[in-house]
Motif scaffolding. Structure first.
Motif, PDB file in Angstrom:
ATOM      1  N   UNK A 107      -8.048   7.181  -9.399  1.00  0.00           N
ATOM      2  CA  UNK A 107      -7.151   6.048  -9.613  1.00  0.00           C
ATOM      3  C   UNK A 107      -5.685   6.456  -9.557  1.00  0.00           C
ATOM      4  N   UNK A 108      -5.379   7.695  -9.872  1.00  0.00           N
ATOM      5  CA  UNK A 108      -3.981   8.126  -9.885  1.00  0.00           C
ATOM      6  C   UNK A 108      -3.480   8.536  -8.498  1.00  0.00           C
ATOM      7  N   UNK A 109      -4.375   8.612  -7.518  1.00  0.00           N
ATOM      8  CA  UNK A 109      -3.965   8.973  -6.152  1.00  0.00           C
ATOM      9  C   UNK A 109      -3.138   7.844  -5.547  1.00  0.00           C
ATOM     10  N   UNK A 110      -2.059   8.177  -4.822  1.00  0.00           N
ATOM     11  CA  UNK A 110      -1.216   7.134  -4.220  1.00  0.00           C
ATOM     12  C   UNK A 110      -1.969   6.261  -3.213  1.00  0.00           C
ATOM     13  N   UNK A 111      -2.984   6.795  -2.559  1.00  0.00           N
ATOM     14  CA  UNK A 111      -3.716   6.036  -1.544  1.00  0.00           C
ATOM     15  C   UNK A 111      -4.819   5.153  -2.132  1.00  0.00           C
ATOM     16  N   UNK A 112      -5.021   5.218  -3.452  1.00  0.00           N
ATOM     17  CA  UNK A 112      -6.095   4.444  -4.091  1.00  0.00           C
ATOM     18  C   UNK A 112      -5.733   2.971  -4.148  1.00  0.00           C
ATOM     19  N   UNK A 113      -6.692   2.132  -3.795  1.00  0.00           N
ATOM     20  CA  UNK A 113      -6.558   0.691  -3.966  1.00  0.00           C
ATOM     21  C   UNK A 113      -7.902   0.173  -4.458  1.00  0.00           C
ATOM     22  N   UNK A 114      -7.880  -0.779  -5.371  1.00  0.00           N
ATOM     23  CA  UNK A 114      -9.135  -1.308  -5.894  1.00  0.00           C
ATOM     24  C   UNK A 114      -9.990  -1.818  -4.747  1.00  0.00           C
ATOM     25  N   UNK A 115     -11.260  -1.455  -4.763  1.00  0.00           N
ATOM     26  CA  UNK A 115     -12.188  -1.889  -3.734  1.00  0.00           C
ATOM     27  C   UNK A 115     -12.210  -0.995  -2.515  1.00  0.00           C
TER      28      UNK A 115
END
Length: 69
Positions: free
Chosen positions: A54-62
């Motif tokens: 979740x803390x990764x810049x490329x993370x997006x929900x889903x």
């Protein structure tokens, strides 16, 4: 009798744990089960790997699972 003994031992193990709730800026809250005697974290939710994801810049929900065909 052995079932009762096993249940008693399981209950004693549970009483040796305490719940700690910590605020986390990424996931909101982290719930930890900690051994009262050793201070060792027995389990945590969400797991550390999920918090890192979740803390990764490329993370997006889903974005972890593609549910569209």
């Amino acid at each position: 009798m052995s079932n009762q003994r096993g249940a008693r031992q399981g209950a004693e193990t549970l009483t040796n744990h305490r719940l700690i709730i910590e605020g986390d800026p990424v996931s909101g809250y982290v719930y930890k089960s900690v051994d009262r005697l050793t201070g060792q974290v027995v389990s945590a939710y969400p797991r550390e790997a999920v918090i890192r994801l979740q803390s990764e810049p490329s993370y997006a929900q889903g974005s972890v699972i593609d549910t569209q065909a």
